[in-house]
Design an enzyme around this catalytic site. Structure first.
Site, PDB file in Angstrom:
ATOM      1  N   HIS A 160      -3.279   3.246  -5.698  1.00  0.00           N
ATOM      2  CA  HIS A 160      -3.610   2.040  -4.937  1.00  0.00           C
ATOM      3  C   HIS A 160      -4.005   0.895  -5.870  1.00  0.00           C
ATOM      4  CE1 HIS A 160      -4.748  -0.004  -1.193  1.00  0.00           C
ATOM      5  NE2 HIS A 160      -5.751  -0.502  -1.872  1.00  0.00           N
ATOM      6  N   HIS A 220      -3.734  -9.440   2.784  1.00  0.00           N
ATOM      7  CA  HIS A 220      -5.141  -9.454   3.181  1.00  0.00           C
ATOM      8  C   HIS A 220      -5.274 -10.286   4.441  1.00  0.00           C
ATOM      9  CE1 HIS A 220      -6.775  -8.400  -1.085  1.00  0.00           C
ATOM     10  NE2 HIS A 220      -6.340  -7.349  -0.409  1.00  0.00           N
ATOM     11  N   LYS A 241      -2.433  -2.103   7.625  1.00  0.00           N
ATOM     12  CA  LYS A 241      -3.881  -1.908   7.725  1.00  0.00           C
ATOM     13  C   LYS A 241      -4.512  -2.948   8.637  1.00  0.00           C
ATOM     14  CE  LYS A 241      -8.076  -1.619   4.904  1.00  0.00           C
ATOM     15  NZ  LYS A 241      -8.614  -1.684   3.515  1.00  0.00           N
ATOM     16  N   ARG A 253      -1.942  -2.442  -6.948  1.00  0.00           N
ATOM     17  CA  ARG A 253      -2.085  -3.748  -6.304  1.00  0.00           C
ATOM     18  C   ARG A 253      -3.071  -4.619  -7.086  1.00  0.00           C
ATOM     19  NH1 ARG A 253      -1.515  -4.589  -0.844  1.00  0.00           N
ATOM     20  NH2 ARG A 253      -3.723  -5.076  -0.554  1.00  0.00           N
ATOM     21  N   TYR A 301      -0.603 -20.717   9.827  1.00  0.00           N
ATOM     22  CA  TYR A 301      -0.146 -21.863   9.044  1.00  0.00           C
ATOM     23  C   TYR A 301       0.216 -21.424   7.626  1.00  0.00           C
ATOM     24  CZ  TYR A 301      -0.236 -26.220   6.429  1.00  0.00           C
ATOM     25  OH  TYR A 301       0.086 -27.259   5.602  1.00  0.00           O
ATOM     26  N   ARG A 331       0.849  -1.188   0.000  1.00  0.00           N
ATOM     27  CA  ARG A 331       0.000   0.000   0.000  1.00  0.00           C
ATOM     28  C   ARG A 331       0.888   1.242   0.000  1.00  0.00           C
ATOM     29  NH1 ARG A 331      -2.230  -3.787   3.408  1.00  0.00           N
ATOM     30  NH2 ARG A 331      -4.328  -4.494   2.841  1.00  0.00           N
TER      31      ARG A 331
END
Length: 432
Positions: free
Chosen positions: A355, A382, A294, A358, A392, A267
């Protein structure tokens, strides 16, 4: 004048206590002339007490609940005869109603101070400030500034000085619906912040319930469709990179920041706020701390060879702790606006948001069919809802995500190479 005396005089004025049903015996001249120690009666229980040292004070002697009581009204000459009599009348009026004059007045003072404190300390603005302080550590600096600005501009001027317990749903409905007509997005944000402030106040038992109106009151905001970020088309990625490299008037730091943005899928704020302590160029890693993410979780970028090379070149000419210092504001990092302005200046504003870089990387990765969706999500940072699964995934995807970023960097090089080839203009051969 003491607070108690002031209150007694106020009661005398409010109740119009200006006369007596008994005879008064003292006069100003007599009071001034008295020197003998003892109690000198004026009538109705008011006496002038003269001490052995000669000091004089007004006292009211009365009985309450069958017990003798004494109220000191004040010293003479600070409290004159007429003031003493008016205070005495108020005290007698209170005693006649079964109230101890001093306790009643002190109780009223305490009550008014409590109400004043509630008006000043428990105003909507004060509670909002407490809420912002209590929750700021869980938010990004950008979000903290955003909500402060929103509340200061649109909410505090109307509700800031009002006691929070006096604010009702109708007040909030009026504020929000008016704002919705002018700026639906702002109204939506403000409603969310107001709701959280009242939840905070409800938990502190400062209000009995949360009066925030339902989202449906924001007619325009509810009807507004959310527009996705404009993503640079993949077939114009090479053109973008070529323009960026060749832009003659662009500061090298701006170029590097935009290139790093493309290569790392990060970002804008994560790139512009980067610090050298976050990088291990030998290991090819960039660990962005949780407080700059974020999702409030640390994120590791597996740097491609191209990204490492770019960063090593920047490190050679870097002089401080941050990668991208602000040229106009020493001590601060590059403004995100710098990158937005470059996009506009060089003709890409209509087809992309910064942005959205991405999004072009994500689209390429998903359409390639070679990378697992979970790996792509990790690269995009995310947040995974299942914490166990998230831990994991991040542990297992190191090699895959590094390969993903390297493949993407190679694609960027290929797109740039093609764009440069297409931009070559053959000059006509000179005549023999």
């Amino acid at each position: 004048m003491s607070t108690v005396l002031h209150r007694l005089l106020k009661i005398a004025e409010e109740q119009r206590l200006t006369s007596d049903d008994f005879a008064r015996t003292l006069s100003f001249v007599k009071v001034r002339a008295l020197k003998a120690a003892g109690q000198h009666a004026d009538g109705g229980g008011l006496v002038l007490h003269v001490s052995a040292s000669g000091s004089k004070s007004w006292r009211h002697r009365f009985r309450l609940d069958g017990r003798p009581q004494t109220l000191t009204i004040g010293s003479f000459p600070a409290v004159g005869l007429e003031e003493a009599r008016n205070a005495h009348r108020a005290a007698r009026w209170l005693v006649a109603r079964g109230l101890h004059p001093l306790k009643h007045v002190e109780g009223e003072i305490e009550r008014e101070q409590a109400e004043k404190q509630a008006r000043t300390e428990n105003t909507f603005g004060a509670i909002a400030e407490n809420w912002m302080t209590a929750t700021a550590s869980n938010l990004s600096p950008r979000t903290v500034k955003h909500r402060e600005a929103m509340l200061a501009k649109h909410v505090f001027p109307i509700l800031g000085e009002r006691p929070i317990k006096e604010i009702v749903r109708k007040d909030l409905h009026t504020l929000l619906t008016k704002l919705d007509q002018v700026s639906p997005v702002t109204a939506k944000h403000c409603r969310g912040y107001i709701g959280q402030i009242f939840e905070y106040a409800e938990d502190a038992e400062l209000v009995e319930a949360n009066p925030t109106p339902r989202a449906g009151v924001l007619v325009k905001a509810m009807g507004r469709s959310v527009k996705p970020r404009k993503a640079l088309p993949l077939n114009r990625l090479g053109e973008f990179l070529r323009t960026l490299e060749d832009a003659p008037e662009t500061d090298p730091l701006t170029k590097t920041a935009l290139k790093l943005l493309v290569l790392t899928w990060s970002r804008t704020s994560e790139v512009t706020g980067a610090r050298w302590e976050e990088f291990d160029l030998d290991a090819g890693t960039w660990v962005i701390p949780a407080d700059r993410m974020k999702g409030k979780e640390p994120h590791t970028v597996r740097l491609s060879q191209q990204a490492v090379r770019l960063l090593r070149e920047l490190r050679e000419r870097s002089k401080g702790e941050v990668l991208f210092p602000n040229r106009r504001k020493p001590g601060e990092t590059m403004s995100r606006t710098t990158l937005y302005q470059w996009r506009t200046r060089w003709g890409f504003a209509d087809i992309m948001d910064v942005h959205g870089l991405r999004a072009v990387a994500s689209t390429w990765a998903n359409e390639a069919g070679k990378y697992r969706p979970d790996v792509i999500e990790v690269a995009l940072a995310h947040k995974e809802g299942d914490r166990v699964r998230a831990a994991y995934n991040r542990a297992q995807f190191v090699d895959e995500v590094r390969r993903l970023w390297q493949d993407w960097a190679d694609v960027c090089d290929e797109k740039l190479k093609i764009a440069r080839a297409q931009n070559v203009v053959e000059l006509p051969k000179a005549a023999a």
